[in-house]
Design a protein around this motif. Structure first.
Motif, mmCIF file in Angstrom:
data_model
loop_
_atom_site.group_PDB
_atom_site.id
_atom_site.type_symbol
_atom_site.label_atom_id
_atom_site.label_comp_id
_atom_site.label_asym_id
_atom_site.label_seq_id
_atom_site.Cartn_x
_atom_site.Cartn_y
_atom_site.Cartn_z
ATOM 1 N N MET A 23 101.435 11.845 1.172
ATOM 2 C CA MET A 23 102.436 12.836 1.555
ATOM 3 C C MET A 23 102.066 14.190 0.982
ATOM 4 N N ILE A 24 102.262 15.209 1.809
ATOM 5 C CA ILE A 24 102.143 16.590 1.347
ATOM 6 C C ILE A 24 103.432 17.281 1.750
ATOM 7 N N ASP A 96 100.880 16.353 -14.743
ATOM 8 C CA ASP A 96 101.184 16.142 -13.323
ATOM 9 C C ASP A 96 101.323 17.449 -12.546
ATOM 10 N N VAL A 97 100.903 18.576 -13.161
ATOM 11 C CA VAL A 97 100.986 19.885 -12.507
ATOM 12 C C VAL A 97 99.587 20.483 -12.388
ATOM 13 N N VAL A 98 99.284 20.991 -11.198
ATOM 14 C CA VAL A 98 98.001 21.638 -10.927
ATOM 15 C C VAL A 98 98.288 23.045 -10.438
ATOM 16 N N LYS A 99 97.558 24.035 -10.951
ATOM 17 C CA LYS A 99 97.718 25.404 -10.459
ATOM 18 C C LYS A 99 96.755 25.602 -9.297
ATOM 19 N N GLY A 100 97.255 26.163 -8.222
ATOM 20 C CA GLY A 100 96.419 26.433 -7.064
ATOM 21 C C GLY A 100 97.187 26.225 -5.775
ATOM 22 N N ARG A 101 96.426 25.981 -4.726
ATOM 23 C CA ARG A 101 97.012 25.726 -3.406
ATOM 24 C C ARG A 101 96.371 24.462 -2.851
ATOM 25 N N ILE A 102 97.128 23.766 -2.016
ATOM 26 C CA ILE A 102 96.580 22.563 -1.400
ATOM 27 C C ILE A 102 95.555 22.996 -0.357
ATOM 28 N N ASP A 103 94.330 22.498 -0.518
ATOM 29 C CA ASP A 103 93.253 22.821 0.413
ATOM 30 C C ASP A 103 92.465 21.546 0.694
ATOM 31 N N SER A 104 91.368 21.681 1.453
ATOM 32 C CA SER A 104 90.589 20.499 1.832
ATOM 33 C C SER A 104 90.021 19.774 0.616
ATOM 34 N N GLU A 105 89.619 20.518 -0.390
ATOM 35 C CA GLU A 105 89.073 19.903 -1.603
ATOM 36 C C GLU A 105 90.133 19.055 -2.311
ATOM 37 N N MET A 106 91.350 19.583 -2.418
ATOM 38 C CA MET A 106 92.419 18.834 -3.072
ATOM 39 C C MET A 106 92.785 17.582 -2.266
ATOM 40 N N PRO A 127 106.070 26.450 8.359
ATOM 41 C CA PRO A 127 105.183 26.414 9.530
ATOM 42 C C PRO A 127 103.719 26.750 9.239
ATOM 43 N N ARG A 128 103.454 27.802 8.463
ATOM 44 C CA ARG A 128 102.049 28.176 8.188
ATOM 45 C C ARG A 128 101.337 27.089 7.396
ATOM 46 N N MET A 129 102.042 26.479 6.461
ATOM 47 C CA MET A 129 101.467 25.394 5.679
ATOM 48 C C MET A 129 101.183 24.188 6.583
ATOM 49 N N ASN A 130 102.157 23.827 7.423
ATOM 50 C CA ASN A 130 101.957 22.698 8.337
ATOM 51 C C ASN A 130 100.747 22.925 9.233
ATOM 52 N N GLU A 131 100.589 24.163 9.701
ATOM 53 C CA GLU A 131 99.468 24.481 10.585
ATOM 54 C C GLU A 131 98.132 24.356 9.842
ATOM 55 N N ALA A 132 98.033 24.979 8.685
ATOM 56 C CA ALA A 132 96.777 24.993 7.931
ATOM 57 C C ALA A 132 96.404 23.606 7.413
#
Length: 149
Positions: A23-24, A96-106, A127-132
């Motif tokens: 889940m994201i 349990d906390v990571v600084k950053g943004r969810i990307d392909s590497e994560m 919406p922008r998050m769902n799209e990316a």
């Protein structure tokens, strides 16, 4: 929200037992995920749930106490992803906390693409998050990705 199926699960895959749920969620997108996570901790034999939950700051995290309690179950793993640390700069973040943004590497670090017929992926956020992130997930999990919009 409305559930949009990216592709229908084939009949063969639909018969498989879901063992892993990825889940994201972003911000208020945690709401539809929360009930599902609860259902997997209510009895024995629930699927393994791995949640990446994105927010701007630690203070923006909704249902944190409830999620922390659910994460005490052996089959639930929650990672909070914050894009801004703010006044906590220089203070060690909880494990349990990571600084950053969810990307392909994560996504690759947290979600395995092995045994695809036993996995399902849910995404719910702005919406922008769902799209990316939807693009990333559809490449890795083409028949198993469901996006709440």
């Amino acid at each position: 929200g409305k559930l949009r199926r990216e592709e229908r699960l084939s009949k063969e895959e639909g018969k498989g037992v879901v063992k892993e749920v990825y889940m994201i969620a972003g911000g208020t997108g945690i709401a539809p995920m929360l009930q599902y996570i609860k259902s997997q901790t209510a009895g024995r034999g629930g699927a393994n749930v791995r949640l990446l939950y994105a927010n701007h700051t630690l203070g923006d995290i909704l249902f944190k106490k409830e999620l922390d309690t659910l994460a005490e179950a052996p089959n639930v793993h929650v990672t909070y992803v914050v894009s801004e640390v703010g006044s906590e700069e220089g203070v060690a973040l909880p494990s349990d906390v990571v600084k950053g943004r969810i990307d392909s590497e994560m996504v690759d670090e947290n979600f395995s693409t092995e045994n695809m017929d036993t996995k399902i992926v849910f995404l719910c956020g702005p919406p922008r998050m769902n799209e990316a992130i939807g693009k990333i997930l559809r490449k890795r999990f083409p028949t198993n990705t469901f996006i709440f919009s």
